[in-house]
Design an enzyme around this catalytic site. Structure first.
Site, PDB file in Angstrom:
ATOM      1  N   TRP A  59       0.839  -1.209   0.000  1.00 26.74           N
ATOM      2  CA  TRP A  59       0.000   0.000   0.000  1.00 26.74           C
ATOM      3  C   TRP A  59       0.870   1.253   0.000  1.00 26.74           C
ATOM      4  O   TRP A  59       1.500   1.588  -0.981  1.00 26.74           O
ATOM      5  CB  TRP A  59      -0.943  -0.055   1.215  1.00 26.74           C
ATOM      6  CG  TRP A  59      -1.812   1.146   1.379  1.00 26.74           C
ATOM      7  CD1 TRP A  59      -2.484   1.820   0.403  1.00 26.74           C
ATOM      8  CD2 TRP A  59      -2.095   1.823   2.597  1.00 26.74           C
ATOM      9  NE1 TRP A  59      -3.180   2.859   0.933  1.00 26.74           N
ATOM     10  CE2 TRP A  59      -2.963   2.907   2.273  1.00 26.74           C
ATOM     11  CE3 TRP A  59      -1.722   1.637   3.913  1.00 26.74           C
ATOM     12  CZ2 TRP A  59      -3.453   3.779   3.252  1.00 26.74           C
ATOM     13  CZ3 TRP A  59      -2.218   2.500   4.877  1.00 26.74           C
ATOM     14  CH2 TRP A  59      -3.071   3.558   4.545  1.00 26.74           C
TER      15      TRP A  59
ATOM     16  N   TYR B 103      -2.524   3.031  -5.371  1.00 23.18           N
ATOM     17  CA  TYR B 103      -1.416   3.132  -4.424  1.00 23.18           C
ATOM     18  C   TYR B 103      -0.230   3.829  -5.084  1.00 23.18           C
ATOM     19  O   TYR B 103       0.302   3.358  -6.095  1.00 23.18           O
ATOM     20  CB  TYR B 103      -0.992   1.756  -3.903  1.00 23.18           C
ATOM     21  CG  TYR B 103      -2.055   1.012  -3.123  1.00 23.18           C
ATOM     22  CD1 TYR B 103      -3.154   1.671  -2.568  1.00 23.18           C
ATOM     23  CD2 TYR B 103      -1.962  -0.354  -2.923  1.00 23.18           C
ATOM     24  CE1 TYR B 103      -4.120   0.992  -1.858  1.00 23.18           C
ATOM     25  CE2 TYR B 103      -2.927  -1.051  -2.209  1.00 23.18           C
ATOM     26  CZ  TYR B 103      -4.015  -0.370  -1.681  1.00 23.18           C
ATOM     27  OH  TYR B 103      -4.981  -1.049  -0.973  1.00 23.18           O
TER      28      TYR B 103
ATOM     29  N   TRP C  62      -7.342  -5.990   5.995  1.00 20.65           N
ATOM     30  CA  TRP C  62      -6.240  -5.043   6.035  1.00 20.65           C
ATOM     31  C   TRP C  62      -6.149  -4.379   7.410  1.00 20.65           C
ATOM     32  O   TRP C  62      -7.114  -4.351   8.162  1.00 20.65           O
ATOM     33  CB  TRP C  62      -6.336  -4.006   4.920  1.00 20.65           C
ATOM     34  CG  TRP C  62      -7.548  -3.115   4.868  1.00 20.65           C
ATOM     35  CD1 TRP C  62      -8.735  -3.367   4.235  1.00 20.65           C
ATOM     36  CD2 TRP C  62      -7.670  -1.790   5.423  1.00 20.65           C
ATOM     37  NE1 TRP C  62      -9.591  -2.307   4.377  1.00 20.65           N
ATOM     38  CE2 TRP C  62      -8.958  -1.313   5.084  1.00 20.65           C
ATOM     39  CE3 TRP C  62      -6.817  -0.962   6.153  1.00 20.65           C
ATOM     40  CZ2 TRP C  62      -9.416  -0.054   5.468  1.00 20.65           C
ATOM     41  CZ3 TRP C  62      -7.265   0.297   6.527  1.00 20.65           C
ATOM     42  CH2 TRP C  62      -8.552   0.739   6.195  1.00 20.65           C
ATOM     43  N   SER C  63      -4.958  -3.909   7.699  1.00 24.55           N
ATOM     44  CA  SER C  63      -4.639  -3.264   8.977  1.00 24.55           C
ATOM     45  C   SER C  63      -4.917  -4.140  10.196  1.00 24.55           C
ATOM     46  O   SER C  63      -5.557  -3.707  11.159  1.00 24.55           O
ATOM     47  CB  SER C  63      -5.363  -1.924   9.124  1.00 24.55           C
ATOM     48  OG  SER C  63      -4.700  -1.127  10.088  1.00 24.55           O
TER      49      SER C  63
ATOM     50  N   ARG D 242       3.807   6.252  11.725  1.00 21.00           N
ATOM     51  CA  ARG D 242       2.645   6.653  10.934  1.00 21.00           C
ATOM     52  C   ARG D 242       1.873   7.788  11.588  1.00 21.00           C
ATOM     53  O   ARG D 242       1.326   8.657  10.904  1.00 21.00           O
ATOM     54  CB  ARG D 242       1.722   5.450  10.705  1.00 21.00           C
ATOM     55  CG  ARG D 242       0.468   5.816   9.920  1.00 21.00           C
ATOM     56  CD  ARG D 242      -0.281   4.605   9.442  1.00 21.00           C
ATOM     57  NE  ARG D 242       0.482   3.900   8.433  1.00 21.00           N
ATOM     58  CZ  ARG D 242       0.056   2.800   7.820  1.00 21.00           C
ATOM     59  NH1 ARG D 242      -1.108   2.277   8.147  1.00 21.00           N
ATOM     60  NH2 ARG D 242       0.778   2.209   6.898  1.00 21.00           N
TER      61      ARG D 242
ATOM     62  N   GLN E  47      10.619  -6.690   9.013  1.00 23.59           N
ATOM     63  CA  GLN E  47       9.218  -6.635   9.430  1.00 23.59           C
ATOM     64  C   GLN E  47       8.426  -7.798   8.822  1.00 23.59           C
ATOM     65  O   GLN E  47       7.555  -8.371   9.465  1.00 23.59           O
ATOM     66  CB  GLN E  47       8.594  -5.302   9.011  1.00 23.59           C
ATOM     67  CG  GLN E  47       9.154  -4.102   9.769  1.00 23.59           C
ATOM     68  CD  GLN E  47       8.623  -2.786   9.218  1.00 23.59           C
ATOM     69  OE1 GLN E  47       8.464  -2.625   8.015  1.00 23.59           O
ATOM     70  NE2 GLN E  47       8.362  -1.839  10.099  1.00 23.59           N
TER      71      GLN E  47
END
Length: 336
Positions: free
Chosen positions: A21, A54, A205-206, A228, A291
Site C-alpha cells: 500500500w 497506491y 487489512w490493517s 505513521r 518486518q
C-alpha cells in the site's frame, strides 16, 4: 506458511498476504521495496495484494518488477480499481465500464502479467449502476484478464447484491477486503455472516490497527519520530481514532498475553484476526525486510479460547463494533 481457500472456490492463498500500500512507490525507495517482496517470497508468502491507486500506479509497477522472473503459476496477484488514478479526469475514477476496462489493462501492463488472480472493486460506486460494474467485471473474467472478483469495504447488502449479479453472469465473487483488527471489529455482526452465507472470505487489512497494536505508541507520550502517527501523508489521519490514552493504555495490557504465547504484540494482532474462520488472509505491509520476517511468525498460531477471552477483557469497551461504520466510512459519492 499455511494456506487457506479463498471463499467457496478452489483457489488457495497464503494466510499471510503481502500488501504494498503506502510502503511501495512512495515512502520507501524501490530497491528496499523489492527487498521486502523478496523477503516475503523467502518466507513462503505466495499472495501479493496491491491497487492501481497506491502511489498513483507506482506501487503496481514496483511489484511487477520485483516479481519478474518468478513462476507466475506459483503466485496469486491481486489488484483493485475505483479510486482516481492518472491525472484524475472525469472518467479516471469509479466503477463505470469505461474506467474498469481501461484500468485492468493498465494494471496488467504495470504488473507485467497477462492476468490477475483476483480483481477487486476498491469501494462501492454509488453513481454507477451495479449491473454495469458487474457486467464489466464478468467480461474481464471471460477475457482471461482476471480469474476471480472481489470487493473491498462493501456493506453486507452491497455484497449480497453484487454476489447475486455475479452468479447470474456466471462469475465468482469470492472475497471481501475490509479493515479488521482487535480494535476494529465492525464486520463481525453483518458482513461476516453475509459472507459465510454467500461463500465469500475476508482478506483483512490493517490487522495491527495502523501500528497501534504493536504497542509502540505509549499513553501520555509523543509518537515515535517517523511513525505513521507523525506522517501527515502516510496515514496520521487514519490512525488518530486510536490515538487516545484509554486505547493506548489498554493495548499495553495485551503484552502479557503476547508473552504467554511467545509472540510479539504485532504477531499476536496478526494471529488474532486469523482465528476468525471467515478470514482467508491477513494483509501485512513492510518498510523493511525484517518486518516481513517477524510478521510471518503469526502464521499457523492457534490462540487458546481462554486467551481470546482475556484479550476481550483487556480491551473492553474501546473496541469498535458498530456495523454501521462500514457505510459511514465509505465515500458518499464518486471521488473525482
Amino acid at each position: 506458511m499455511e494456506f487457506r481457500y479463498l471463499g467457496n472456490s478452489g483457489l488457495k492463498i497464503s494466510e499471510i498476504t503481502y500488501g504494498n500500500w503506502l510502503t511501495h512507490g512512495s515512502q520507501v525507495e524501490n530497491d528496499m521495496a523489492t527487498r521486502c517482496v523478496r523477503a516475503a517470497l523467502d518466507a513462503g508468502i505466495s499472495t501479493f495484494d496491491t491497487a492501481d491507486v497506491y502511489a498513483n500506479t507506482k506501487a503496481e509497477s514496483v511489484l511487477g518488477e520485483a516479481l519478474k522472473g518468478e513462476r507466475r503459476e506459483s503466485l496469486e496477484i491481486f489488484t483493485k480499481v475505483y479510486w482516481p488514478t492518472g491525472p484524475g479526469g472525469k472518467n479516471d475514477t469509479g466503477l463505470s465500464r469505461k474506467h474498469v476496462m481501461e484500468s485492468i489493462n493498465g494494471s496488467l501492463t504495470r504488473l507485467q502479467t497477462d492476468y490477475v488472480d483476483l480483481y477487486q472493486a476498491h469501494r462501492f460506486d454509488t453513481e454507477t449502476p451495479l449491473e454495469e460494474t458487474m457486467q464489466a467485471f464478468a467480461d474481464i473474467v471471460r477475457q482471461g484478464k482476471a480469474l476471480y472478483i472481489g470487493v473491498s469495504e462493501w456493506t453486507a447488502d452491497q455484497l449480497r447484491a453484487g454476489h447475486a449479479l455475479a452468479k447470474e453472469m456466471g462469475v465468482q465473487l469470492i472475497s471481501s477486503q475490509p479493515q479488521y483488527s482487535m480494535l476494529w471489529r465492525v464486520i463481525e455482526d453483518e458482513v461476516v455472516p453475509a459472507s459465510r452465507e454467500l461463500g465469500v472470505s475476508q482478506i483483512v487489512w490493517s490487522p495491527v490497527a495502523q501500528g497501534v497494536l504493536t504497542g509502540k505508541y505509549k499513553p501520555g507520550q509523543q509518537p515515535p519520530a517517523g511513525s505513521r502517527a507523525t506522517d501527515e501523508k502516510g496515514g496520521a489521519n487514519m490512525i488518530k481514532r486510536f490515538m487516545n490514552d484509554d486505547v493506548l493504555t489498554r493495548v499495553q495490557g495485551l503484552a502479557p498475553v503476547a508473552d504467554e504465547l511467545g509472540l510479539s504484540m504485532a504477531q499476536l494482532a496478526v494471529a488474532w484476526v486469523l482465528q476468525n474462520d471467515n478470514v482467508a488472509a491477513a494483509l501485512i505491509g513492510a518498510s523493511r525486510p525484517e518486518q516481513v520476517q517477524e510478521n510471518v511468525k503469526a502464521a499457523g498460531v492457534r490462540i487458546p479460547a481462554e486467551l481470546m477471552t482475556r484479550i476481550d477483557e483487556v480491551l473492553g469497551d474501546v473496541v469498535e463494533r458498530d456495523a454501521a461504520k462500514t457505510a459511514e466510512t465509505a465515500p458518499k459519492g464518486r471521488v473525482a
